[in-house]
Write an enzyme that holds these catalytic residues in place. Structure first.
Site: not given
Ligand code: PMP
Length: 404
Positions: A198, A362, A224, A201, A121
């Site tokens: 990370d 993203c 999430k 997910q 991401h």
């Molecule tokens: N890493 C991953 C794998 C994600 O799915 C996301 C959210 N789509 C993020 C980072 C960023 O998370 P946040 O927007 O809650 O900071």
């Protein structure tokens, strides 16, 4: 396996209960919240609201107790050895920025290398670009194979004595790929590199045990995992965290302050400048406790069964292709369409009260590597049902006929 969730689950989620026709399949973006999470925040404001760590009055003690107990719940959820390893952040993004700015700025030297993957991401790419620029370090990205799995041969070829950090997601938010994290952590450590995982997910779907993972940093977002927005956490091994310099300055994070200079509190307080998201931490703890009480293996089996039901239903639908691997994957499905634009499809699905996500998720480097400009993503949570999948399939079929 029985893939039906306990019947009343949808009723535990006020937004879903209020919208009986809604088919919410955008759970990888954010999950809905059970009533117990909303109640916990309200209860905090009604019974214990005060600022934390400052005053000695009764409410301040109650607020501090609730906030620190939430930290202990996060530590328990991740199987951390101590709550001191847990720093509250605004979410995954802020947690990675914290590590990049604090640990990265202090540790990286010109010529050092940061190894990421094409699955990441933007939150696990851009903060490293900032610190690479500031320290003259270099970023290298492990490639994906055509099927969306990580090219492990290429990953291993990138590791060298110059590698100082490996950053890797537990699951791709765009196509679901779950890279072999144990192999990645072991290889990174064999080269003396730190590892940031990370878990954004993963946390909603599988137990994340930081001791079993063996990584150095692990990050996730509350929203999430059935919790509130505005709260997330960084877990870092205690010795690493205690050696890291602060990144934001202000109240709460100091030991002594004078105009000649300041000294700082030990971790985790050193990394929590200013008034923290107290009610959100309480809400997050309620969400994690709710999840811990569920039969997590059954929930994951249910979510995977929904994914497989969807993917089987799509197999014979003309003009639809599943993008990404079909095993070792998070409960989500990414789709491309031969004759329709995914934005148009998502718009038509919204007319059926079906919420999905479309775009680049993203993850522009990943989509570029896949040769895709945008994908439609269907992502599952505990409260989704087989009936919703069948209604999604019928709506998609109708939509594609209309758009053909
Ligand atoms: N890493 C991953 C794998 C994600 O799915 C996301 C959210 N789509 C993020 C980072 C960023 O998370 P946040 O927007 O809650 O900071």
């Amino acid at each position: 396996t029985d893939s039906r969730p306990p019947a009343p689950m949808r009723n535990e989620f006020p937004l879903l209960a209020r919208n009986p026709g809604l088919i919410y399949l955008d759970n990888a973006a954010t999950t809905q919240k059970p009533a117990c999470v909303l109640d916990a925040e309200r209860e905090f404001y009604e019974t214990a609201n005060a600022n934390v760590h400052r005053a000695s009055h009764r409410l301040a003690v109650a607020a501090t107790g609730a906030f620190e107990s939430a930290r202990a719940t996060v530590a328990h959820f991740l199987n951390a050895t101590t709550p001191n390893e847990v720093v509250f952040t605004r979410g995954t993004t802020e947690a990675i920025n914290l590590v990049a700015r604090s640990w990265g700025q202090a540790s990286l030297r010109p010529g050092d290398e940061i190894v990421l993957t094409e699955l990441e991401h933007h939150a696990n790419i851009v903060p490293w670009q900032f610190v690479a620029q500031a320290t003259c370090a270099t970023i290298r990205a492990a490639r994906i194979a055509r099927d969306g799995t990580l090219d492990m041969e290429h990953f291993h070829s990138l590791l060298s004595p110059r590698t100082r950090l490996v950053g890797c997601t537990l699951a791709s938010n765009a196509i679901g790929t779950m890279p072999p994290i144990a192999e990645i952590v072991a290889a990174a450590h064999a080269h003396g590199a730190r590892v940031l995982v990370d878990a954004a997910q993963a946390v909603a779907h599988q137990p994340v045990d930081v001791q079993a993972l063996g990584a150095d940093f692990c990050v996730f977002s509350g929203h999430k995992v059935y919790g509130p927005t505005g709260i997330g956490a960084l877990w870092a091994r205690e010795d690493i965290l205690q050696a890291m310099p602060p990144w934001q300055g202000g109240g709460e994070m100091i030991d002594r302050v004078s105009f000649a200079g300041s000294t700082f509190a030990p971790a985790p307080a050193r990394f929590e400048a200013g008034t923290p998201p107290i009610a959100q931490a309480v809400g997050l703890a309620a969400a994690l406790e709710w999840l811990i009480q569920q039969d997590r293996a059954a929930l994951l089996a249910h979510e995977n069964a929904l994914r497989i039901r969807l993917e089987n239903g799509l197999k014979h639908m003309p003009g639809v292709q599943i993008v990404g691997p079909n095993t070792d994957k998070a409960p989500l499905t990414a789709l491309r369409f031969a004759h329709a634009h995914p934005f148009d499809v998502a718009q038509f699905l919204d007319n059926h009260d079906i919420a999905v996500r479309v775009g680049q998720h993203c993850a522009q480097p990943l989509l570029q590597a896949l040769g895709e400009s945008s994908l439609l993503r269907v992502s599952f949570a505990a409260y989704n049902t087989e009936d919703e999948i069948d209604r999604f399939l019928a709506a998609l079929e109708e939509t594609l006929e209309l758009l053909a």
